[in-house]
Write a protein that holds these residues in place. Sequence first.
Motif, PDB file in Angstrom:
ATOM      1  N   THR A 187       0.812  -1.225   0.000  1.00  0.00           N
ATOM      2  CA  THR A 187       0.000   0.000   0.000  1.00  0.00           C
ATOM      3  C   THR A 187       0.843   1.272   0.000  1.00  0.00           C
ATOM      4  N   SER A 188       2.161   1.155  -0.083  1.00  0.00           N
ATOM      5  CA  SER A 188       3.008   2.340  -0.083  1.00  0.00           C
ATOM      6  C   SER A 188       2.860   3.086  -1.402  1.00  0.00           C
ATOM      7  N   ALA A 189       3.023   4.411  -1.349  1.00  0.00           N
ATOM      8  CA  ALA A 189       2.897   5.227  -2.551  1.00  0.00           C
ATOM      9  C   ALA A 189       4.090   4.989  -3.466  1.00  0.00           C
ATOM     10  N   PRO A 190       3.874   5.084  -4.791  1.00  0.00           N
ATOM     11  CA  PRO A 190       5.002   4.915  -5.714  1.00  0.00           C
ATOM     12  C   PRO A 190       6.064   5.979  -5.464  1.00  0.00           C
ATOM     13  N   SER A 191       7.304   5.612  -5.636  1.00  0.00           N
ATOM     14  CA  SER A 191       8.384   6.589  -5.492  1.00  0.00           C
ATOM     15  C   SER A 191       8.454   7.452  -6.746  1.00  0.00           C
ATOM     16  N   LEU A 192       9.019   8.662  -6.568  1.00  0.00           N
ATOM     17  CA  LEU A 192       9.091   9.615  -7.667  1.00  0.00           C
ATOM     18  C   LEU A 192      10.477  10.223  -7.718  1.00  0.00           C
ATOM     19  N   ALA A 193      11.058  10.236  -8.901  1.00  0.00           N
ATOM     20  CA  ALA A 193      12.329  10.932  -9.130  1.00  0.00           C
ATOM     21  C   ALA A 193      12.039  12.213  -9.907  1.00  0.00           C
ATOM     22  N   ILE A 194      12.421  13.343  -9.314  1.00  0.00           N
ATOM     23  CA  ILE A 194      12.308  14.641  -9.991  1.00  0.00           C
ATOM     24  C   ILE A 194      13.674  14.922 -10.591  1.00  0.00           C
ATOM     25  N   THR A 195      13.739  14.955 -11.917  1.00  0.00           N
ATOM     26  CA  THR A 195      15.031  14.967 -12.593  1.00  0.00           C
ATOM     27  C   THR A 195      15.274  16.281 -13.325  1.00  0.00           C
ATOM     28  N   GLY A 196      16.558  16.676 -13.360  1.00  0.00           N
ATOM     29  CA  GLY A 196      16.990  17.776 -14.214  1.00  0.00           C
ATOM     30  C   GLY A 196      16.766  19.169 -13.687  1.00  0.00           C
ATOM     31  N   ALA A 197      16.144  19.324 -12.520  1.00  0.00           N
ATOM     32  CA  ALA A 197      15.881  20.661 -11.988  1.00  0.00           C
ATOM     33  C   ALA A 197      17.131  21.233 -11.336  1.00  0.00           C
ATOM     34  N   SER A 198      17.164  22.565 -11.243  1.00  0.00           N
ATOM     35  CA  SER A 198      18.151  23.225 -10.402  1.00  0.00           C
ATOM     36  C   SER A 198      17.590  23.220  -8.988  1.00  0.00           C
ATOM     37  N   VAL A 199      18.258  22.522  -8.099  1.00  0.00           N
ATOM     38  CA  VAL A 199      17.708  22.229  -6.775  1.00  0.00           C
ATOM     39  C   VAL A 199      18.321  23.171  -5.745  1.00  0.00           C
ATOM     40  N   ILE A 200      17.466  23.851  -4.980  1.00  0.00           N
ATOM     41  CA  ILE A 200      17.942  24.728  -3.909  1.00  0.00           C
ATOM     42  C   ILE A 200      18.195  23.877  -2.673  1.00  0.00           C
ATOM     43  N   LEU A 201      19.475  23.597  -2.433  1.00  0.00           N
ATOM     44  CA  LEU A 201      19.906  22.857  -1.244  1.00  0.00           C
ATOM     45  C   LEU A 201      20.263  23.868  -0.154  1.00  0.00           C
ATOM     46  N   PRO A 202      20.517  23.399   1.068  1.00  0.00           N
ATOM     47  CA  PRO A 202      20.792  24.360   2.145  1.00  0.00           C
ATOM     48  C   PRO A 202      21.922  25.344   1.871  1.00  0.00           C
ATOM     49  N   GLU A 203      22.952  24.923   1.153  1.00  0.00           N
ATOM     50  CA  GLU A 203      24.113  25.789   0.967  1.00  0.00           C
ATOM     51  C   GLU A 203      24.409  26.134  -0.487  1.00  0.00           C
ATOM     52  N   GLU A 204      23.711  25.514  -1.432  1.00  0.00           N
ATOM     53  CA  GLU A 204      24.039  25.727  -2.833  1.00  0.00           C
ATOM     54  C   GLU A 204      22.865  25.350  -3.713  1.00  0.00           C
ATOM     55  N   ILE A 205      22.973  25.704  -4.984  1.00  0.00           N
ATOM     56  CA  ILE A 205      21.994  25.306  -5.987  1.00  0.00           C
ATOM     57  C   ILE A 205      22.717  24.435  -7.007  1.00  0.00           C
ATOM     58  N   VAL A 206      22.231  23.216  -7.191  1.00  0.00           N
ATOM     59  CA  VAL A 206      22.875  22.283  -8.109  1.00  0.00           C
ATOM     60  C   VAL A 206      21.815  21.608  -8.965  1.00  0.00           C
ATOM     61  N   GLU A 207      22.211  21.262 -10.175  1.00  0.00           N
ATOM     62  CA  GLU A 207      21.309  20.481 -11.038  1.00  0.00           C
ATOM     63  C   GLU A 207      21.485  19.016 -10.671  1.00  0.00           C
ATOM     64  N   THR A 208      20.449  18.450 -10.122  1.00  0.00           N
ATOM     65  CA  THR A 208      20.534  17.071  -9.660  1.00  0.00           C
ATOM     66  C   THR A 208      19.140  16.465  -9.632  1.00  0.00           C
ATOM     67  N   ASP A 209      19.057  15.217  -9.225  1.00  0.00           N
ATOM     68  CA  ASP A 209      17.789  14.516  -9.106  1.00  0.00           C
ATOM     69  C   ASP A 209      17.429  14.358  -7.644  1.00  0.00           C
ATOM     70  N   VAL A 210      16.150  14.410  -7.345  1.00  0.00           N
ATOM     71  CA  VAL A 210      15.656  14.204  -5.990  1.00  0.00           C
ATOM     72  C   VAL A 210      14.610  13.102  -6.037  1.00  0.00           C
ATOM     73  N   VAL A 211      14.810  12.087  -5.215  1.00  0.00           N
ATOM     74  CA  VAL A 211      13.880  10.961  -5.162  1.00  0.00           C
ATOM     75  C   VAL A 211      13.083  11.037  -3.875  1.00  0.00           C
ATOM     76  N   ILE A 212      11.770  10.946  -4.003  1.00  0.00           N
ATOM     77  CA  ILE A 212      10.898  10.943  -2.824  1.00  0.00           C
ATOM     78  C   ILE A 212      10.106   9.644  -2.785  1.00  0.00           C
ATOM     79  N   ALA A 213       9.868   9.173  -1.570  1.00  0.00           N
ATOM     80  CA  ALA A 213       9.110   7.935  -1.386  1.00  0.00           C
ATOM     81  C   ALA A 213       8.496   7.946   0.002  1.00  0.00           C
ATOM     82  N   ASP A 214       7.293   7.443   0.095  1.00  0.00           N
ATOM     83  CA  ASP A 214       6.590   7.332   1.386  1.00  0.00           C
ATOM     84  C   ASP A 214       6.550   8.664   2.125  1.00  0.00           C
TER      85      ASP A 214
END
Length: 412
Positions: free
Chosen positions: A4-31
Motif C-alpha cells: 500500500t506504499s505510494a510509488p516513489s518519484l524521481a524529480i530529474t533535471g531541476a536546479s535544486v535549492i539545497l541548504p548551501e548551494e543550488i545544483v542540477e541534480t535529481d531528488v527521489v521521494i518515497a513514502d
Amino acid sequence: MKDTSAPSLAITGASVILPEEIVETDVVIADGVIQSIGREEAADNTLDARGLILAPAIIDVHGDAFERQIMPRAGVFAPLDIALLDTDRQLAANGIATAYHALTLSWEPGLRSVDRAAEVIRGLTALAPRFMVENRIQLRWETFAFEALDLIEEALAGPLLPSIAFNDHTSMTMRAFDVAIQDREFELSPDFTIAALDDARMVQRTTKKAERANMSDDEYRALLGQIWGRRGEVDATISKVAGMGRKAGAPMLSHDDTRTETREYYRALGVDVAEFPMVTEAATAAKDADEPIIFGAPNAMRGGSHIGSLAAADMVEAGMCDALASDYFYPSLLGAIARLDAERRAERPALWSLVSSGPARAMRLNDRGSISPDKRADLTLLDWPDGATPAVRQTIVAGRTAFAGTPLGAVG
C-alpha cells in the motif's frame, strides 16, 4: 500481502535549492519523505523538471489573508467551509505547504471575536481531510482578551499544535497621541502614556476597527474604555497563557516589539520568537539572544513598511531576519524573494531559507524546511526566469501533489 506504499518519484533535471548551494541534480521521494539526492536508485515514476527550479515548499508562519475570504466585505460573511477550502487552494498555488493562519482572538465582536475564532479552529479540524496543504493556527491573542483562555486551551490540545503570538493592539490604540507606534514604551511600563477616549483624534484610530466589529464609533470607544479597565490584570494573564504554551510545547512569539524591555519580558516567559519588531533596538535584542526574527514579506516585496517600521530588506541584508511571513498577502512570499534576489540582498539559497528552513526553525518543525534526506517531501517546482518573479508549477506536500499546472506558453 498487497503493498500500500505510494510509488516513489524521481524529480530529474531541476536546479535544486539545497541548504548551501543550488545544483542540477535529481531528488527521489518515497513514502512522503525525501529518500535521496542524486539518482542513486531507481524510482517508480519520473518527473522531468529540466529548466525549472526545485525548492523546499514554503512555510508561512503568519498569514491573515484568510480573513478576506471569511468576510469579503465589511459585515458580510461567507460560508466558512467555502472560505477555508478556497484559502487552502490559494496556499497550494503559492507554493505554501505549511501555513499558520494568524487567527486573532480579540475582545472585539465580529470578525476577530473569540466566538468566530472558535468556529474557524473547529472548521479547520473538520475540513483537514479535504485540504491540500497543512493548515495550522497561530493563536494571535490580544492580551486584553481574557475571554479567549478556554479556547486557547482547547486549541493547544488539538491535532496540530498551534503557535501563540502575544499581541497588544489595545495599548497601541490607547497610546498618547504624540507617540508614534514605533516609539511607544513597553506596554506594561509605568511610563506608558495614554490618550483620552473622548478626544476627537481617537475616532481616527478606531473607525476602521469599529467597522470591522460592526459597531458605531461611539459603541466601539465605549467598549474600548471598558476593556482598558482590565489593564491591571493583563500581566498575570499573559503569564498564565505563556504557562499554557510552555506546557504544550507551543512556539511562542511577541508581536511588534519596540523596546529591549519588551523582548526581555517575553523571553523570561519562554516566548523566544520576535515577530515584526518595529525598531532596531528590539530586533537587536532578539539577535543578541539568537532568537528567530520574523518580518513581513509584503514589507520586503514593496521595498519598505507601510506603517514606517523597519525595512525588511535591510534587515535581511544585515543578517537580522530569519523568516518572512505572508502577513496579509500570500503571493508576497514569492514576490519578496524575487525582489530581494534582484537587489542581491543575499545569495539565493540564503534568501529561500527565509521562507523554508528559517520558519521551520522558528516553529520547531524539525521534519521539514529543506531538501535533505529523510526530511518530509514538501517541495515546490518553480518557473523562475532570470529577472522575473517565480511562479509555481507544482506543490508537493508530504509526497502528495497538492497543486500542479501547465502554463499556456508550455503547450504545443
